[in-house]
Design an enzyme around this catalytic site. Structure first.
Site: not given
Ligand code: NDP
Length: 284
Positions: A52, A96, A119
């Site tokens: 990422k 995460q 997300d």
């Protein structure tokens, strides 16, 4: 033999578009910024976080990296998220997953401002998707819609079957296909006669988490087959939830593993971050 849907190529196109968007914002004085938080040092998570950050660098975003020790308390993590929510220079916040067992993932996700939830996991964004309002959409299913559209696959009016009903893939996938005017059926572990249902599909999306589960007998001739699964066998070779060798000769289009859905997830994360910065600019 099916046409291969090239996720590597399509994800590169999307990253190029994001790069151009980021450059336009930079000229106007805004550097798109993604904050990435990792708690602990799970090796798989470290690889995802590393990818990422690399993608941010590639498209010209700034990435802020928070690597917190395994023993970080929930309170401390919630405090960091809250601080990042309040920072005008931060456009996206990504925590995460999985988090260590002593931290509630749900609490942390719901603490992220829905306007920075790139997300697309916050209940506000899930709700917005379901009522057709602008918001962030979970990256993997959003990427699948791009794969289909950019490969010339029509969705409207077609029978779409999604196998799997997880919150991050199956359910948002079904909502997105419905938004595109597909006729959508969702299957799960309690579905009876699964093959009978999947054989109705013009577009079959498989997110079960079982290697090579979907074989030729589950697929109608000429179907478009999208394989979300990722598994690594004992020799380190990747495969999906679909038995590619038996299904590809029957399908009209198919996504391979690797190189299909996988690369789209990060590309859509970048697209969501850009969108967040653009929306923040409009609100200012
Ligand atoms: P989950 O384990 O959260 O969900 C799996 C779903 O499949 C559940 O809804 C389950 O049903 C259903 N299921 C399990 N067994 C069967 C069966 N025999 N018949 C029908 N349905 C079944 O998985 P995810 O959605 O998170 O992920 C699915 C796969 O996609 C995994 O391999 C994962 O690694 C991969 N993945 C890939 C991503 C990418 O970027 N390419 C991103 C995210 C995931 P029930 O609800 O009844 O239990």
């Amino acid at each position: 033999m099916a046409e291969i849907i090239d996720g590597k190529m399509i994800s590169s196109q999307i990253k190029e578009e994001v790069k151009q968007g980021a450059a336009r914002l930079k000229e106007a004085g805004t550097t798109v910024t993604l904050a990435v938080i990792q708690v602990g040092s799970d090796p798989a998570s470290s690889v995802y976080v590393g990818n990422k950050k690399k993608a941010c660098e590639y498209v010209g975003f700034c990435s802020l990296s928070y690597e917190l020790p395994e023993e970080t308390t929930e309170e401390k993590l919630l405090g960091l998220v809250s601080e990042l929510n309040g920072r005008a220079d931060v456009n996206g916040i990504l925590v995460q997953l999985p988090l260590p067992g002593h931290i509630s993932e749900d609490k942390v996700i719901q603490m992220i401002s829905p306007d920075k939830d790139v997300d697309g996991f916050h209940v506000n964004n899930v709700g917005r998707l379901n009522v057709g309002e602008e918001g962030f959409v979970s990256c993997t299913p959003a990427g699948i819609i791009q794969l289909l559209k950019r490969s010339g696959v029509a969705i409207e009016g077609r029978e779409c079957v999604v196998v799997g009903r997880s919150n991050i893939v199956g359910k948002p996938m079904a909502a997105l296909l419905l938004r595109e005017n597909g006729t959508v059926t969702v299957c799960h572990s309690r579905t009876k006669n699964l093959a009978e249902v999947t054989r109705r599909a013009d577009i079959l999306v498989v997110a079960i988490g079982k290697p090579k589960f979907i074989t030729a007998e589950y697929v109608k001739d000429g179907a478009v087959v999208v394989d979300v699964g990722i598994h690594r066998n004992e020799n380190g070779k990747l495969c999906g939830d679909v038995d590619f060798d038996s299904v590809a000769p029957k399908a009209s289009h198919i996504t391979p593993v690797p190189g299909g859905v996988g690369p789209m997830t990060i590309a859509m994360l970048m697209a969501n971050c850009l969108q967040s910065a653009e929306r923040a600019g409009r609100r200012a």
